[in-house]
Enzyme design. Structure first.
Site, PDB file in Angstrom:
ATOM      1  N   TRP A  64     106.090   4.231  48.017  1.00 35.61           N
ATOM      2  CA  TRP A  64     105.244   5.497  48.630  1.00 35.61           C
ATOM      3  C   TRP A  64     106.056   6.555  48.892  1.00 35.61           C
ATOM      4  O   TRP A  64     105.693   7.746  48.713  1.00 35.61           O
ATOM      5  CB  TRP A  64     104.646   4.918  50.008  1.00 35.61           C
ATOM      6  CG  TRP A  64     103.520   5.949  50.434  1.00 35.61           C
ATOM      7  CD1 TRP A  64     103.200   5.528  51.939  1.00 35.61           C
ATOM      8  CD2 TRP A  64     102.550   6.950  49.951  1.00 35.61           C
ATOM      9  NE1 TRP A  64     102.142   6.860  52.289  1.00 35.61           N
ATOM     10  CE2 TRP A  64     101.933   7.294  51.022  1.00 35.61           C
ATOM     11  CE3 TRP A  64     102.759   7.262  48.598  1.00 35.61           C
ATOM     12  CZ2 TRP A  64     100.861   8.215  50.744  1.00 35.61           C
ATOM     13  CZ3 TRP A  64     101.566   8.498  48.454  1.00 35.61           C
ATOM     14  CH2 TRP A  64     100.721   8.768  49.529  1.00 35.61           C
TER      15      TRP A  64
ATOM     16  N   ARG B 252     118.465   4.083  51.015  1.00 30.23           N
ATOM     17  CA  ARG B 252     119.626   3.455  51.626  1.00 30.23           C
ATOM     18  C   ARG B 252     120.608   2.960  50.716  1.00 30.23           C
ATOM     19  O   ARG B 252     121.788   3.017  50.953  1.00 30.23           O
ATOM     20  CB  ARG B 252     118.890   2.168  52.118  1.00 30.23           C
ATOM     21  CG  ARG B 252     119.694   1.089  52.939  1.00 30.23           C
ATOM     22  CD  ARG B 252     118.933   0.083  53.773  1.00 30.23           C
ATOM     23  NE  ARG B 252     117.999  -0.419  52.703  1.00 30.23           N
ATOM     24  CZ  ARG B 252     118.327  -1.710  51.965  1.00 30.23           C
ATOM     25  NH1 ARG B 252     119.502  -1.997  51.907  1.00 30.23           N
ATOM     26  NH2 ARG B 252     117.553  -2.174  50.999  1.00 30.23           N
TER      27      ARG B 252
ATOM     28  N   LYS C 121      94.611  -2.577  58.692  1.00 28.25           N
ATOM     29  CA  LYS C 121      93.930  -2.958  57.515  1.00 28.25           C
ATOM     30  C   LYS C 121      95.054  -3.766  56.620  1.00 28.25           C
ATOM     31  O   LYS C 121      94.710  -4.513  55.686  1.00 28.25           O
ATOM     32  CB  LYS C 121      93.777  -1.470  56.538  1.00 28.25           C
ATOM     33  CG  LYS C 121      94.934  -0.903  56.194  1.00 28.25           C
ATOM     34  CD  LYS C 121      95.421  -0.969  54.865  1.00 28.25           C
ATOM     35  CE  LYS C 121      96.797  -0.322  54.629  1.00 28.25           C
ATOM     36  NZ  LYS C 121      97.355  -0.318  53.410  1.00 28.25           N
TER      37      LYS C 121
ATOM     38  N   ARG D 234     100.051  -4.643  48.217  1.00 30.17           N
ATOM     39  CA  ARG D 234     101.108  -5.700  48.216  1.00 30.17           C
ATOM     40  C   ARG D 234     100.537  -6.748  49.322  1.00 30.17           C
ATOM     41  O   ARG D 234     100.943  -7.776  49.138  1.00 30.17           O
ATOM     42  CB  ARG D 234     102.691  -5.074  48.703  1.00 30.17           C
ATOM     43  CG  ARG D 234     102.471  -4.382  50.024  1.00 30.17           C
ATOM     44  CD  ARG D 234     103.857  -3.575  50.305  1.00 30.17           C
ATOM     45  NE  ARG D 234     104.057  -2.472  49.443  1.00 30.17           N
ATOM     46  CZ  ARG D 234     105.080  -1.634  49.460  1.00 30.17           C
ATOM     47  NH1 ARG D 234     105.997  -1.725  50.328  1.00 30.17           N
ATOM     48  NH2 ARG D 234     105.097  -0.797  48.671  1.00 30.17           N
ATOM     49  N   ASN D 235      99.806  -6.257  50.390  1.00 28.03           N
ATOM     50  CA  ASN D 235      99.344  -7.235  51.626  1.00 28.03           C
ATOM     51  C   ASN D 235      98.290  -8.189  50.824  1.00 28.03           C
ATOM     52  O   ASN D 235      98.414  -9.375  51.179  1.00 28.03           O
ATOM     53  CB  ASN D 235      99.037  -6.463  52.537  1.00 28.03           C
ATOM     54  CG  ASN D 235      99.998  -5.711  53.388  1.00 28.03           C
ATOM     55  OD1 ASN D 235     100.609  -6.612  54.088  1.00 28.03           O
ATOM     56  ND2 ASN D 235     100.307  -4.550  53.181  1.00 28.03           N
TER      57      ASN D 235
END
Length: 332
Positions: A13, A33, A192, A256-257
């Protein structure tokens, strides 16, 4: 509109959002990172781990130095995993300009404190709430990266600032709307993820469209109950940040969830599901925090309760479904 934008986080995202900003006319610096990711973005204009088909615009560059990304940015976009926000932001706050707008892309509730992401930003960065905007909606990153038409919501207590962010991310394929209901928009995005896990579990178990439609509908109902208890506008949950985001996250194999939940529904362990999806499923940790937030406000959230039991206490998904079905009948 000019000025540099920092996007802190090089996941799917964050990377897609950097493209949106560049396409809307901004110069963007992504903080990654890992230096390897930053180098690939700088040299190849790609982030192959997350969006391998995307070639980023020339206005986008990257660094592994947060100071270089943030210094001089009038928009600071936060796109890190929800549970790492506080620690990261504490290290970055010294680089943020006094008049910069902070934008949250994160959809989660902080474990332990049960704070929404904007609350964590206000507390950690020591800024006024009207300097923080939240972006949320049915925003599956791969589709936006491919310039498929999408809409979103920019929520902020300061509507001038909301419009400022809106103008910074408006493109022919990405249409943002403004809203002043930060609580509702954030809760819609956080809960959600939990409901999408439940939807995925049902799909993985082979349950049909009636079950899935029921989970979306009743999931939205428990989200709205919690939102109203916290002071949100109930109409927000009928909009893009509520129903819109929930439908996208439940129905799409890109979400992905939902995908993580499917692995659990097929009988895999949490560790096996994590290995298979290779990305953060925010709903796993948020299920704990949302459950705690609901209990603190005495709000019934039966789907959230069962998802937490499956994810964190090893409950068999079939028993979770049976528990939902055996609850006392009541009016809708």
């Amino acid at each position: 509109m000019s000025g540099q934008v920092a996007v802190l986080g090089a996941g799917s995202w964050g990377t897609a959002f950097a493209k949106v900003l560049a396409d809307a006319g901004r110069d963007v610096v992504i903080w990654a990172r890992r230096d390897q990711v930053a180098q690939e973005i700088r040299t190849d204009r790609r982030n192959s781990q997350y969006l391998p088909d995307l070639v980023l615009p020339e206005r986008v560059t990257a660094t592994d130095d947060p100071g270089k990304a943030i210094t001089g940015s009038d928009l600071v976009v936060l796109a890190v995993p929800a549970q790492t926000l506080r620690g990261n932001l504490a290290e970055w706050v010294g680089f943020i300009a006094p008049d910069a707008t902070l934008v949250s892309l994160m959809k989660g509730i902080e474990l332990g404190t049960t704070k929404r992401m904007s609350e964590v930003i206000v507390e950690t960065a020591g800024v006024a709430a009207d300097r923080v905007a939240v972006v949320s909606g049915p925003n599956l990153a791969p589709e936006i990266a491919a310039e498929q038409i999408a809409t979103t919501v920019v929520a902020c207590p300061d509507m001038d600032r909301a419009r400022f962010v809106q103008n910074a991310i408006t493109t022919p394929y990405f249409r943002p709307y403004t809203n002043d209901d930060v609580i509702g928009v954030e809760l819609g995005g956080a809960v959600k993820n939990v409901i999408a896990l439940a939807y995925g579990i049902a799909a993985g178990m082979g349950l049909g469209d009636n079950t899935r439609a029921s989970l979306i509908t009743r999931g939205l109902a428990e989200t709205a109950r919690l939102g109203v208890a916290l002071g949100a506008d109930p109409l927000t949950f009928a909009g893009l940040a509520g129903m819109g985001d929930l439908v996208a996250s439940c129905s799409s194999p890109l979400a992905r969830n939902r995908t993580f939940g499917e692995h659990l529904g097929r009988g895999e362990t949490l560790e096996q599901a994590q290995t298979a999806t290779r990305q953060t499923a925010e709903g796993v940790k948020s299920s704990l925090a949302v459950r705690d937030l609901a209990r603190a406000h005495r709000v019934e959230m039966p789907i959230t309760e069962q998802v937490e039991l499956v994810c964190h206490e090893g409950l068999d998904p079939r028993i979770a479904v049976s528990a939902l079905m055996s609850r006392t009948t009541k009016p809708e």
